[in-house]
Every structure is written in structure tokens, then in C-alpha cells.
Design a protein around this motif. Structure first.
Motif, PDB file in Angstrom:
ATOM      1  N   CYS A   9     -11.517  -1.048  52.662  1.00 22.12           N
ATOM      2  CA  CYS A   9     -10.936  -0.496  51.433  1.00 22.12           C
ATOM      3  C   CYS A   9     -11.518  -1.157  50.189  1.00 22.12           C
ATOM      4  CB  CYS A   9      -9.409  -0.655  51.430  1.00 22.12           C
ATOM      5  SG  CYS A   9      -8.528   0.245  52.732  1.00 22.12           S
ATOM      6  N   ASP A  48     -12.264   3.480  54.667  1.00 16.57           N
ATOM      7  CA  ASP A  48     -11.016   4.232  54.777  1.00 16.57           C
ATOM      8  C   ASP A  48     -11.166   5.586  54.069  1.00 16.57           C
ATOM      9  OD1 ASP A  48      -8.260   4.943  53.389  1.00 16.57           O
ATOM     10  OD2 ASP A  48      -7.767   3.691  55.116  1.00 16.57           O
ATOM     11  N   ARG A  50      -9.089   7.429  52.469  1.00 14.19           N
ATOM     12  CA  ARG A  50      -8.475   7.492  51.134  1.00 14.19           C
ATOM     13  C   ARG A  50      -9.395   6.848  50.102  1.00 14.19           C
ATOM     14  NH1 ARG A  50      -3.249   4.483  53.095  1.00 14.19           N
ATOM     15  NH2 ARG A  50      -4.970   3.468  54.214  1.00 14.19           N
ATOM     16  N   ARG A  53     -12.262   9.312  49.440  1.00 12.29           N
ATOM     17  CA  ARG A  53     -11.831  10.426  48.584  1.00 12.29           C
ATOM     18  C   ARG A  53     -11.682   9.983  47.131  1.00 12.29           C
ATOM     19  NH1 ARG A  53      -9.029  11.438  53.297  1.00 12.29           N
ATOM     20  NH2 ARG A  53      -7.099  10.479  52.559  1.00 12.29           N
ATOM     21  N   THR A  54     -11.140   8.790  46.916  1.00  7.98           N
ATOM     22  CA  THR A  54     -10.966   8.277  45.555  1.00  7.98           C
ATOM     23  C   THR A  54     -12.320   8.036  44.898  1.00  7.98           C
ATOM     24  OG1 THR A  54      -8.849   7.279  46.164  1.00  7.98           O
ATOM     25  CG2 THR A  54      -9.924   6.429  44.173  1.00  7.98           C
ATOM     26  N   TRP A 137      -3.923  -0.446  51.154  1.00  7.88           N
ATOM     27  CA  TRP A 137      -3.833  -0.051  52.560  1.00  7.88           C
ATOM     28  C   TRP A 137      -2.488   0.572  52.945  1.00  7.88           C
ATOM     29  CZ3 TRP A 137      -6.435   1.248  56.615  1.00  7.88           C
ATOM     30  CH2 TRP A 137      -5.833   1.232  57.859  1.00  7.88           C
ATOM     31  N   TYR A 138      -1.394  -0.004  52.510  1.00  7.66           N
ATOM     32  CA  TYR A 138      -0.074   0.441  52.972  1.00  7.66           C
ATOM     33  C   TYR A 138       0.513   1.570  52.145  1.00  7.66           C
ATOM     34  CZ  TYR A 138      -0.379  -3.716  55.807  1.00  7.66           C
ATOM     35  OH  TYR A 138      -0.803  -4.664  56.705  1.00  7.66           O
ATOM     36  N   GLY A 139      -0.205   2.021  51.139  1.00  2.00           N
ATOM     37  CA  GLY A 139       0.345   3.051  50.275  1.00  2.00           C
ATOM     38  C   GLY A 139      -0.364   4.384  50.395  1.00  2.00           C
ATOM     39  N   ASP A 140      -0.171   5.184  49.378  1.00  2.00           N
ATOM     40  CA  ASP A 140      -0.799   6.509  49.356  1.00  2.00           C
ATOM     41  C   ASP A 140      -2.040   6.467  48.461  1.00  2.00           C
ATOM     42  OD1 ASP A 140       0.159   6.485  46.742  1.00  2.00           O
ATOM     43  OD2 ASP A 140       1.770   7.913  47.135  1.00  2.00           O
ATOM     44  N   GLU A 141      -2.548   7.636  48.141  1.00  2.00           N
ATOM     45  CA  GLU A 141      -3.775   7.745  47.343  1.00  2.00           C
ATOM     46  C   GLU A 141      -3.656   7.035  45.989  1.00  2.00           C
ATOM     47  OE1 GLU A 141      -6.606   9.593  48.384  1.00  2.00           O
ATOM     48  OE2 GLU A 141      -5.671  10.227  50.250  1.00  2.00           O
ATOM     49  N   SER A 142      -2.474   6.991  45.408  1.00  2.00           N
ATOM     50  CA  SER A 142      -2.330   6.363  44.087  1.00  2.00           C
ATOM     51  C   SER A 142      -2.691   4.881  44.128  1.00  2.00           C
ATOM     52  CB  SER A 142      -0.916   6.563  43.536  1.00  2.00           C
ATOM     53  OG  SER A 142       0.031   5.846  44.320  1.00  2.00           O
TER      54      SER A 142
END
Length: 179
Positions: A9, A48, A50, A53-54, A137-142
């Protein structure tokens, strides 16, 4: 070299951003940027999804060829600058450096966010955790948006530091003769 926990990440995001900024500064052919993790738990895994994508949403390459790997004492000898994402990562890297035979000539280890002009100032011996790059890691896209913003905020400072270490003027710009 940028360093996080598992190398899927934060550190690959920072690697990709720094490579982009160094290329734009005309230093891409003079500086090698890579990343690793202090743990081997993600060994061989790609960036990762996510994070990819970011990065893509902000115009960066997606890092599809990346494979996570663990930092070694040899990395500390082979790199000039090692940029941990957190104070905990920095401590682990310093212990690894202390255990390395012939520790003279090892990389400079400096927290990545210490290059962010808007980050808190931490005096020597102060709370380095104030400079931690958020772990998405433990959250969403934000969470990945927050991490990317922190990485981008420090990137120009890293480029200026690298430029100074190479002995170049800050006003030097890339030209066709540089490529």
C-alpha cells in the motif's frame, strides 16, 4: 527506497509518486526508486487494488509489475536514502542497520513525511509518530486518498533533498539534452 509494513500500500504508492516527480524534475535517469516492507507477510503480492485504483484516478501508473518484498540489511547498504512511512518502521530499519556488519556507508534513514513542509515539526527525541503516513489497509478507498495526499505533500521535499545530494541547483529543469 520507501518502506512500509507489507509493501503493498503505502511504500509502493510513494515509490510510484516519487518516480513520477523525479522524472518530471529531470532526475529519472539518475535516481532509482524502489520499495520494500519490514514484514514478509505480503511477499510476492502485487500492489493492493485500492491503492492501484487511487493512483490511476490521479493519473499515476498502476504499479502492476510490483511484487512485495521484505527489506534486508543489504538494501541499507545499496541505497543512499531510505524513507520509512512510520516511526515504527524507522525503528525497525535502525535496528536492522545496527545489526549490519560494517554499518559505515549505510543509507540515510529519514521519515518520509519529514519532507512535508506542512507536517508537524518533531524535535530530535520528540514523538516521531506525528509524522506517520496513515495506514489505509483497514479502511475503504477514502483512506487511500488520505495516504496519497500525505505522500504527494512530501514528494517535492524528497526531490529537493535528492537534488541537493546530487549537487544540483534547485532551478535546474529537465531538458531534451538530459534525456
Amino acid at each position: 527506497m520507501t518502506v512500509c509494513t507489507g509493501n503493498i500500500c503505502r511504500s509502493p504508492m510513494a515509490e510510484i509518486v516519487l518516480r513520477d516527480r523525479l522524472e518530471a524534475a529531470g532526475l529519472g535517469d539518475r535516481v532509482v526508486v524502489d520499495s520494500s516492507g519490514v514484514s514478509d507477510e505480503e511477499h510476492g503480492n502485487p500492489v493492493d487494488g485500492r491503492a492501484r485504483r487511487t493512483l490511476a484516478a490521479h493519473g499515476y501508473p498502476t504499479g502492476d509489475g510490483h511484487r512485495a518484498r521484505q527489506v534486508t540489511s543489504r538494501d541499507l547498504a545499496d541505497h543512499d536514502l531510505v524513507l520509512p512511512m512510520t516511526a515504527q518502521h524507522a525503528r525497525r530499519l535502525r535496528r536492522l542497520a545496527d545489526g549490519a556488519a560494517g554499518s559505515a556507508g549505510l543509507a540515510e534513514i529519514r521519515l518520509y513525511r519529514s519532507f512535508d513542509p506542512d507536517a508537524p515539526v518533531v524535535e530530535p527525541g520528540g514523538d516521531e509518530h506525528l509524522l506517520d503516513v496513515d495506514d489505509p489497509w483497514y479502511g475503504d478507498e477514502s483512506g487511500f486518498e488520505t495516504t496519497l495526499a500525505e505522500v504527494e505533500a512530501a514528494a517535492d521535499g524528497v526531490v529537493a533533498h535528492v537534488r541537493a545530494r546530487l549537487g544540483e541547483s534547485p532551478s535546474r529543469r529537465a531538458s531534451s539534452a538530459d534525456r
